[in-house]
Design a protein around this motif. Structure first.
Motif, PDB file in Angstrom:
ATOM      1  N   TRP A  93     -30.141 103.572  32.500  1.00 57.32           N
ATOM      2  CA  TRP A  93     -30.226 102.812  33.755  1.00 57.32           C
ATOM      3  C   TRP A  93     -29.068 101.818  33.849  1.00 57.32           C
ATOM      4  CZ3 TRP A  93     -30.412  97.558  33.393  1.00 57.32           C
ATOM      5  CH2 TRP A  93     -30.880  96.999  32.187  1.00 57.32           C
ATOM      6  N   ALA A  94     -28.683 101.253  32.691  1.00 55.06           N
ATOM      7  CA  ALA A  94     -27.588 100.273  32.686  1.00 55.06           C
ATOM      8  C   ALA A  94     -26.246 100.967  32.926  1.00 55.06           C
ATOM      9  CB  ALA A  94     -27.570  99.509  31.365  1.00 55.06           C
ATOM     10  N   LYS A  95     -26.107 102.203  32.395  1.00 53.71           N
ATOM     11  CA  LYS A  95     -24.877 102.964  32.637  1.00 53.71           C
ATOM     12  C   LYS A  95     -24.726 103.247  34.128  1.00 53.71           C
ATOM     13  CE  LYS A  95     -24.662 105.259  28.183  1.00 53.71           C
ATOM     14  NZ  LYS A  95     -25.139 106.390  27.410  1.00 53.71           N
ATOM     15  N   THR A  96     -25.837 103.624  34.756  1.00 51.93           N
ATOM     16  CA  THR A  96     -25.796 103.927  36.190  1.00 51.93           C
ATOM     17  C   THR A  96     -25.452 102.673  36.980  1.00 51.93           C
ATOM     18  OG1 THR A  96     -27.479 105.599  35.816  1.00 51.93           O
ATOM     19  CG2 THR A  96     -27.134 104.922  38.090  1.00 51.93           C
ATOM     20  N   LEU A  97     -26.099 101.560  36.626  1.00 46.01           N
ATOM     21  CA  LEU A  97     -25.832 100.293  37.309  1.00 46.01           C
ATOM     22  C   LEU A  97     -24.358  99.904  37.146  1.00 46.01           C
ATOM     23  CD1 LEU A  97     -27.262  98.047  38.894  1.00 46.01           C
ATOM     24  CD2 LEU A  97     -27.644  96.851  36.725  1.00 46.01           C
ATOM     25  N   ALA A  98     -23.827 100.116  35.948  1.00 47.05           N
ATOM     26  CA  ALA A  98     -22.419  99.781  35.689  1.00 47.05           C
ATOM     27  C   ALA A  98     -21.517 100.655  36.565  1.00 47.05           C
ATOM     28  CB  ALA A  98     -22.090  99.985  34.206  1.00 47.05           C
ATOM     29  N   ARG A  99     -21.823 101.966  36.644  1.00 44.58           N
ATOM     30  CA  ARG A  99     -20.980 102.860  37.451  1.00 44.58           C
ATOM     31  C   ARG A  99     -20.979 102.441  38.913  1.00 44.58           C
ATOM     32  NH1 ARG A  99     -22.708 107.809  35.680  1.00 44.58           N
ATOM     33  NH2 ARG A  99     -23.002 108.480  37.818  1.00 44.58           N
ATOM     34  N   ILE A 100     -22.169 102.107  39.421  1.00 40.91           N
ATOM     35  CA  ILE A 100     -22.257 101.711  40.833  1.00 40.91           C
ATOM     36  C   ILE A 100     -21.489 100.408  41.057  1.00 40.91           C
ATOM     37  CG2 ILE A 100     -23.846 100.950  42.652  1.00 40.91           C
ATOM     38  CD1 ILE A 100     -25.946 102.828  41.356  1.00 40.91           C
ATOM     39  N   SER A 101     -21.692  99.432  40.142  1.00 41.05           N
ATOM     40  CA  SER A 101     -21.034  98.150  40.379  1.00 41.05           C
ATOM     41  C   SER A 101     -19.517  98.255  40.211  1.00 41.05           C
ATOM     42  CB  SER A 101     -21.639  97.031  39.524  1.00 41.05           C
ATOM     43  OG  SER A 101     -21.769  97.433  38.202  1.00 41.05           O
ATOM     44  N   HIS A 102     -19.040  99.089  39.284  1.00 39.71           N
ATOM     45  CA  HIS A 102     -17.587  99.263  39.148  1.00 39.71           C
ATOM     46  C   HIS A 102     -17.005  99.881  40.426  1.00 39.71           C
ATOM     47  CE1 HIS A 102     -17.981  99.365  34.468  1.00 39.71           C
ATOM     48  NE2 HIS A 102     -17.996  98.147  34.953  1.00 39.71           N
ATOM     49  N   ALA A 103     -17.704 100.891  40.970  1.00 40.47           N
ATOM     50  CA  ALA A 103     -17.206 101.532  42.201  1.00 40.47           C
ATOM     51  C   ALA A 103     -17.147 100.506  43.331  1.00 40.47           C
ATOM     52  CB  ALA A 103     -18.107 102.700  42.573  1.00 40.47           C
ATOM     53  N   LEU A 104     -18.200  99.684  43.432  1.00 43.17           N
ATOM     54  CA  LEU A 104     -18.225  98.667  44.496  1.00 43.17           C
ATOM     55  C   LEU A 104     -17.122  97.623  44.298  1.00 43.17           C
ATOM     56  CD1 LEU A 104     -22.080  98.115  44.922  1.00 43.17           C
ATOM     57  CD2 LEU A 104     -20.512  99.198  46.552  1.00 43.17           C
ATOM     58  N   LEU A 105     -16.877  97.248  43.041  1.00 47.66           N
ATOM     59  CA  LEU A 105     -15.823  96.260  42.776  1.00 47.66           C
ATOM     60  C   LEU A 105     -14.462  96.804  43.226  1.00 47.66           C
ATOM     61  CD1 LEU A 105     -16.919  94.858  39.275  1.00 47.66           C
ATOM     62  CD2 LEU A 105     -16.841  93.599  41.439  1.00 47.66           C
ATOM     63  N   TYR A 106     -14.161  98.056  42.844  1.00 46.22           N
ATOM     64  CA  TYR A 106     -12.882  98.647  43.273  1.00 46.22           C
ATOM     65  C   TYR A 106     -12.817  98.717  44.806  1.00 46.22           C
ATOM     66  CZ  TYR A 106     -11.469 100.238  38.588  1.00 46.22           C
ATOM     67  OH  TYR A 106     -11.067 100.302  37.278  1.00 46.22           O
ATOM     68  N   ALA A 107     -13.924  99.134  45.414  1.00 44.92           N
ATOM     69  CA  ALA A 107     -13.932  99.296  46.878  1.00 44.92           C
ATOM     70  C   ALA A 107     -13.639  97.953  47.556  1.00 44.92           C
ATOM     71  CB  ALA A 107     -15.273  99.858  47.336  1.00 44.92           C
ATOM     72  N   ILE A 108     -14.279  96.892  47.071  1.00 43.31           N
ATOM     73  CA  ILE A 108     -14.073  95.587  47.710  1.00 43.31           C
ATOM     74  C   ILE A 108     -12.657  95.074  47.451  1.00 43.31           C
ATOM     75  CG2 ILE A 108     -14.833  93.179  47.781  1.00 43.31           C
ATOM     76  CD1 ILE A 108     -17.630  94.094  47.203  1.00 43.31           C
ATOM     77  N   LEU A 109     -12.173  95.258  46.215  1.00 48.38           N
ATOM     78  CA  LEU A 109     -10.821  94.767  45.891  1.00 48.38           C
ATOM     79  C   LEU A 109      -9.770  95.453  46.775  1.00 48.38           C
ATOM     80  CD1 LEU A 109     -10.913  94.578  41.976  1.00 48.38           C
ATOM     81  CD2 LEU A 109     -10.993  92.675  43.603  1.00 48.38           C
TER      82      LEU A 109
END
Ligand code: HEM
Ligand code: HEM
Length: 172
Positions: A93-109
Motif C-alpha cells: 500500500w505504501a509503494k502504491t501511495l509513493a508511486r501516486i504521490s511521485h507522479a503528482l509531484l512531477y505533474a505539479i512541478l
C-alpha cells in the motif's frame, strides 16, 4: 504491485537525480519566499511596485523556469537511466501511495510554471488562481512525501533517506 512502470531498476539513484532533487527543494523554498512579491507585481504591474518587489518578481519567473527544466531533466534521467527499485521492506500500500504521490509531484512541478507563464504573459486571473491552488496542493503532497520518507526510513527501516543523499549516487 511493485514496478509496473517500464523504468529499469538499480540499487541507487543517479548522482544527477540526487542533486536535482535537492536543487528543486531549495528552489521551491525560494519560490515560497518571493511568491508574495510576485503576487504584488502581478496585481499592480511594474509601475505600481518598488524596484525591489519588481526585481524579486522577475527572479520568481527565472527560478520557476529553472524548476521546470530541473524537473524535466530529472524525469528524463529516471526513464533513461532507471531508478532504484521500491524498497523490499515497504508494504504494497505504501509503494502504491509513493508511486501516486511521485507522479503528482512531477505533474505539479511541470504544470505550475506553465500556469504561471500563461497567467503572467496573458494576464489570466484564472491561471493565476490555479497557480496558487497548485502551490497548496504541492505543499500537501510534499508533506505526505516527507512523512512517507521518514516512515520508510525509521519505521520500515528501508534506508530510502540514505540513498537520496548526495554522495550515494551512481554516475549513470
Ligand atoms: C514550480 C515553479 C513555481 C512555483 C513553486 C511558484 C510558486 C508561487 C507561489 C508560492 C506564489 C504565491 C502564491 C500566493 O500568493 O498564494 C506564486 C505566485 C505567482 N507566480 Fe509562481 N511559482 C512558480 C513558477 C512561476 C513562473 C514560471 C511564473 C511565470 C511568470 C510564475 C508566475 C506567478 C504569478 C503571476 C503569481 C501571482 C499570482 C497571484 O497572486 O494571483 N510562477 N508562485
Ligand atoms: C518539497 C519538495 C520535494 C519534492 C517536490 C520532492 C519530489 C520527489 C520526487 C519527484 C521524487 C522521485 C520519485 C521518483 O522519481 O520515482 C523524490 C524522491 C525522494 N524524496 Fe523527495 N521531494 C521533496 C522533498 C523531500 C524531502 C524534504 C525529503 C526528506 C525528508 C525527501 C525525500 C525523498 C526520498 C527519500 C526520495 C527517494 C525515494 C526512494 O528512494 O524510493 N523529499 N522526491
Amino acid at each position: 504491485m511493485t514496478n509496473s512502470t517500464s523504468v529499469a531498476t538499480h540499487e541507487r539513484w543517479t548522482s544527477l537525480s540526487i542533486w536535482l532533487h535537492w536543487l528543486i527543494v531549495l528552489l521551491l523554498l525560494a519560490q515560497f519566499a518571493e511568491g508574495e512579491f510576485m503576487g504584488d507585481l502581478f496585481d499592480k504591474g511594474a509601475a505600481g511596485v518598488s524596484e525591489m518587489t519588481a526585481l524579486l518578481g522577475y527572479v520568481h519567473i527565472g527560478v520557476g523556469a529553472i524548476i521546470f527544466l530541473a524537473a524535466a531533466v530529472r524525469l528524463w534521467d529516471r526513464f533513461a537511466h532507471g531508478r532504484p527499485a521500491a524498497p523490499e521492506g515497504e508494504p504494497n500500500w505504501a509503494k502504491t501511495l509513493a508511486r501516486i504521490s511521485h507522479a503528482l509531484l512531477y505533474a505539479i512541478l511541470l504544470a505550475m510554471p506553465v500556469a504561471g507563464f500563461v497567467a503572467w504573459f496573458f494576464g489570466s486571473e484564472l491561471l493565476a488562481e490555479l497557480h496558487k491552488w497548485a502551490w497548496d496542493a504541492l505543499m500537501v503532497i510534499a508533506g505526505i512525501h516527507v512523512l512517507g520518507a521518514l516512515v520508510n526510513q525509521f519505521w520500515f527501516k528501508t534506508g530510502v533517506l540514505t540513498r537520496i543523499l548526495p554522495g550515494h549516487g551512481r554516475s549513470t
